[in-house]
Design a protein around this motif. Structure first.
Motif, PDB file in Angstrom:
ATOM      1  N   GLY A 121      33.932  42.030  35.153  1.00 27.29           N
ATOM      2  CA  GLY A 121      34.489  43.166  34.444  1.00 27.29           C
ATOM      3  C   GLY A 121      35.246  44.118  35.346  1.00 27.29           C
ATOM      4  N   PHE A 122      35.024  43.999  36.648  1.00 32.08           N
ATOM      5  CA  PHE A 122      35.707  44.841  37.636  1.00 32.08           C
ATOM      6  C   PHE A 122      37.082  44.311  38.001  1.00 32.08           C
ATOM      7  CE2 PHE A 122      33.021  41.686  39.658  1.00 32.08           C
ATOM      8  CZ  PHE A 122      33.908  41.032  40.498  1.00 32.08           C
ATOM      9  N   GLY A 123      37.407  43.062  37.590  1.00 35.62           N
ATOM     10  CA  GLY A 123      38.662  42.434  37.965  1.00 35.62           C
ATOM     11  C   GLY A 123      38.398  41.165  38.753  1.00 35.62           C
ATOM     12  N   ARG A 124      39.279  40.855  39.693  1.00 34.41           N
ATOM     13  CA  ARG A 124      39.118  39.663  40.528  1.00 34.41           C
ATOM     14  C   ARG A 124      39.261  40.027  41.995  1.00 34.41           C
ATOM     15  NH1 ARG A 124      42.143  33.845  39.922  1.00 34.41           N
ATOM     16  NH2 ARG A 124      40.692  33.772  38.150  1.00 34.41           N
ATOM     17  N   LEU A 125      38.304  39.550  42.811  1.00 31.62           N
ATOM     18  CA  LEU A 125      38.323  39.741  44.252  1.00 31.62           C
ATOM     19  C   LEU A 125      38.442  38.370  44.895  1.00 31.62           C
ATOM     20  CD1 LEU A 125      38.087  41.998  46.394  1.00 31.62           C
ATOM     21  CD2 LEU A 125      35.615  41.538  46.452  1.00 31.62           C
ATOM     22  N   THR A 126      39.476  38.182  45.750  1.00 29.56           N
ATOM     23  CA  THR A 126      39.794  36.879  46.322  1.00 29.56           C
ATOM     24  C   THR A 126      39.838  36.964  47.842  1.00 29.56           C
ATOM     25  OG1 THR A 126      41.190  36.415  44.388  1.00 29.56           O
ATOM     26  CG2 THR A 126      41.420  34.948  46.272  1.00 29.56           C
ATOM     27  N   PHE A 127      39.331  35.913  48.500  1.00 30.26           N
ATOM     28  CA  PHE A 127      39.334  35.833  49.959  1.00 30.26           C
ATOM     29  C   PHE A 127      39.948  34.507  50.396  1.00 30.26           C
ATOM     30  CE2 PHE A 127      35.618  38.075  48.405  1.00 30.26           C
ATOM     31  CZ  PHE A 127      35.607  39.256  49.143  1.00 30.26           C
ATOM     32  N   GLY A 128      40.584  34.483  51.574  1.00 29.10           N
ATOM     33  CA  GLY A 128      41.036  33.223  52.137  1.00 29.10           C
ATOM     34  C   GLY A 128      42.447  33.261  52.678  1.00 29.10           C
ATOM     35  N   ARG A 129      43.091  32.080  52.691  1.00 30.55           N
ATOM     36  CA  ARG A 129      44.512  31.942  53.046  1.00 30.55           C
ATOM     37  C   ARG A 129      45.292  32.044  51.743  1.00 30.55           C
ATOM     38  NH1 ARG A 129      48.433  30.055  56.469  1.00 30.55           N
ATOM     39  NH2 ARG A 129      49.978  28.613  55.586  1.00 30.55           N
ATOM     40  N   LEU A 130      46.043  33.125  51.579  1.00 30.96           N
ATOM     41  CA  LEU A 130      46.623  33.452  50.286  1.00 30.96           C
ATOM     42  C   LEU A 130      48.131  33.655  50.394  1.00 30.96           C
ATOM     43  CD1 LEU A 130      43.979  36.161  49.273  1.00 30.96           C
ATOM     44  CD2 LEU A 130      43.873  33.690  48.843  1.00 30.96           C
ATOM     45  N   GLY A 131      48.812  33.451  49.270  1.00 33.16           N
ATOM     46  CA  GLY A 131      50.204  33.841  49.171  1.00 33.16           C
ATOM     47  C   GLY A 131      50.300  35.343  48.958  1.00 33.16           C
ATOM     48  N   THR A 132      51.275  35.991  49.599  1.00 30.32           N
ATOM     49  CA  THR A 132      51.410  37.437  49.476  1.00 30.32           C
ATOM     50  C   THR A 132      51.821  37.826  48.057  1.00 30.32           C
ATOM     51  OG1 THR A 132      53.715  37.344  50.204  1.00 30.32           O
ATOM     52  CG2 THR A 132      52.022  37.661  51.897  1.00 30.32           C
ATOM     53  N   LEU A 133      51.753  39.122  47.751  1.00 32.16           N
ATOM     54  CA  LEU A 133      52.085  39.590  46.399  1.00 32.16           C
ATOM     55  C   LEU A 133      53.518  39.242  46.022  1.00 32.16           C
ATOM     56  CD1 LEU A 133      50.419  43.135  46.283  1.00 32.16           C
ATOM     57  CD2 LEU A 133      49.466  40.933  45.570  1.00 32.16           C
ATOM     58  N   GLY A 134      54.430  39.275  46.992  1.00 27.31           N
ATOM     59  CA  GLY A 134      55.824  38.971  46.716  1.00 27.31           C
ATOM     60  C   GLY A 134      56.178  37.518  46.906  1.00 27.31           C
ATOM     61  N   PHE A 135      55.193  36.650  46.967  1.00 27.42           N
ATOM     62  CA  PHE A 135      55.450  35.223  47.174  1.00 27.42           C
ATOM     63  C   PHE A 135      54.967  34.434  45.957  1.00 27.42           C
ATOM     64  CE2 PHE A 135      54.449  31.128  49.485  1.00 27.42           C
ATOM     65  CZ  PHE A 135      55.771  30.760  49.660  1.00 27.42           C
ATOM     66  N   ALA A 136      53.997  33.575  46.135  1.00 29.71           N
ATOM     67  CA  ALA A 136      53.547  32.711  45.051  1.00 29.71           C
ATOM     68  C   ALA A 136      52.037  32.522  45.168  1.00 29.71           C
ATOM     69  CB  ALA A 136      54.283  31.363  45.115  1.00 29.71           C
TER      70      ALA A 136
ATOM     71  N   ASN B 243      43.176  35.054  56.685  1.00 28.22           N
ATOM     72  CA  ASN B 243      42.156  36.127  56.774  1.00 28.22           C
ATOM     73  C   ASN B 243      42.470  37.257  55.804  1.00 28.22           C
ATOM     74  OD1 ASN B 243      40.930  34.788  59.081  1.00 28.22           O
ATOM     75  ND2 ASN B 243      42.679  35.535  60.256  1.00 28.22           N
ATOM     76  N   ALA B 244      42.765  36.902  54.559  1.00 29.74           N
ATOM     77  CA  ALA B 244      43.237  37.884  53.585  1.00 29.74           C
ATOM     78  C   ALA B 244      42.169  38.186  52.538  1.00 29.74           C
ATOM     79  CB  ALA B 244      44.499  37.384  52.900  1.00 29.74           C
ATOM     80  N   VAL B 245      42.287  39.385  51.962  1.00 28.04           N
ATOM     81  CA  VAL B 245      41.477  39.777  50.816  1.00 28.04           C
ATOM     82  C   VAL B 245      42.405  40.418  49.798  1.00 28.04           C
ATOM     83  CG1 VAL B 245      40.889  41.960  51.945  1.00 28.04           C
ATOM     84  CG2 VAL B 245      39.512  41.151  50.024  1.00 28.04           C
ATOM     85  N   ALA B 246      42.262  40.025  48.534  1.00 28.08           N
ATOM     86  CA  ALA B 246      43.129  40.535  47.468  1.00 28.08           C
ATOM     87  C   ALA B 246      42.276  41.010  46.303  1.00 28.08           C
ATOM     88  CB  ALA B 246      44.105  39.452  46.998  1.00 28.08           C
ATOM     89  N   TYR B 247      42.760  42.045  45.630  1.00 30.70           N
ATOM     90  CA  TYR B 247      42.056  42.574  44.468  1.00 30.70           C
ATOM     91  C   TYR B 247      43.027  42.757  43.310  1.00 30.70           C
ATOM     92  CZ  TYR B 247      39.778  45.817  41.285  1.00 30.70           C
ATOM     93  OH  TYR B 247      39.280  46.415  40.152  1.00 30.70           O
ATOM     94  N   LYS B 248      42.595  42.334  42.123  1.00 27.03           N
ATOM     95  CA  LYS B 248      43.368  42.521  40.891  1.00 27.03           C
ATOM     96  C   LYS B 248      42.501  43.231  39.870  1.00 27.03           C
ATOM     97  CE  LYS B 248      43.899  39.165  37.898  1.00 27.03           C
ATOM     98  NZ  LYS B 248      44.346  37.927  37.192  1.00 27.03           N
TER      99      LYS B 248
END
Length: 249
Positions: free
Chosen positions: A107-122, A156-161
């Motif tokens: 319910g808080f959204g999505r929290l993601t960790f790892g090797r990720l594409g940036t917000l302006g990528f894919a 080594n990224a962390v993303a939140y939506k």
């Protein structure tokens, strides 16, 4: 008792991770993008090549999700890129070079960790809209140019939506290592990525506003200034047609 608390915490996190690894819904997926490229320069010989990845990189992947109850889910994505024409991996050093993600939904959204594409990528964490030419070969590609119009993947990224509010989601991302070797360095010696964005999505309209920066605090600090991107793009579905527009400063 105090000395055993960190160990107990690590064991609990390890058990949580294993439950996600043996997910109840696992999907094997992929994409094959192959084309023929014919070229001829003045006073030069004509060339005829088979090329992989004109509109999107060829890839295969595994993704899974486990429902933990009470609206909480844990999932993973492992995605590898390859060339159709020769079968070679697009990276000789990484097992899953496109994306390796572990995420938690609730319910808080999505929290993601790892090797990720940036917000302006894919990838699963990207929110770029309006890039009509994708990553195609040649000067028409959004990724082409000497300075590059986007930041690609970061380690080594962390993303939140956030949850969706009337079709709008807010996004934030941080990376402590934009290069593969950054994990070997101290925090102050890495290149750091920061991204903030907003995405609106509906059946007929989608657009995003993204602010991104890399500080180049690592090995590039003496040769590169911090780089800042503001990207605004979107599309509008009109029957069979989808006009797109994008602007970047």
């Amino acid at each position: 008792m105090i000395k055993f608390k960190p160990i107990a915490l690590m064991l609990a996190l390890g058990a949580f991770y294993c439950q996600g690894a043996f997910a109840s819904q696992v999907t094997l997926y992929g994409k094959i993008d192959e084309g023929l490229l014919v070229g001829k320069t003045r006073h030069g010989d004509a060339t005829f090549d088979v090329k992989s990845g004109f509109t999107a990189g060829s890839r295969w992947g595994i993704k899974g999700v486990e429902d933990l109850g009470n609206g909480l889910k844990v999932g993973f994505i492992l995605e590898q890129g390859y060339n159709v024409d020769d079968g070679a991996a697009t990276s000789s050093t990484l097992a899953f070079n496109r994306e390796t993600a572990l995420y938690v939904d609730g319910g808080f959204g999505r929290l993601t960790f790892g090797r990720l594409g940036t917000l302006g990528f894919a990838q699963s964490t990207g929110i770029l809209r309006g890039a009509i030419f994708g990553v195609t070969h040649g000067a028409s590609g959004w990724a082409s140019g000497t300075t590059s119009l986007h930041f690609s993947r970061v380690d080594n990224a962390v993303a939140y939506k956030t949850p969706s509010f009337g079709g709008v989601t807010l996004h934030a991302m941080y990376s402590n290592g934009t290069n593969t070797d950054d994990s070997k360095n101290k925090w102050s010696e890495n290149n750091h990525y920061y991204g903030l964005g907003a995405l609106y999505s509906s059946k007929t309209l989608s657009g995003s506003v993204i602010f991104e920066t890399i500080d180049y605090k690592g090995v590039d600090e003496k040769t590169k200034e911090p780089l800042y991107h503001v990207t605004i793009g979107g599309w509008w579905q009109i029957g069979m047609f989808r006009p797109m527009a994008i602007y970047q400063y």
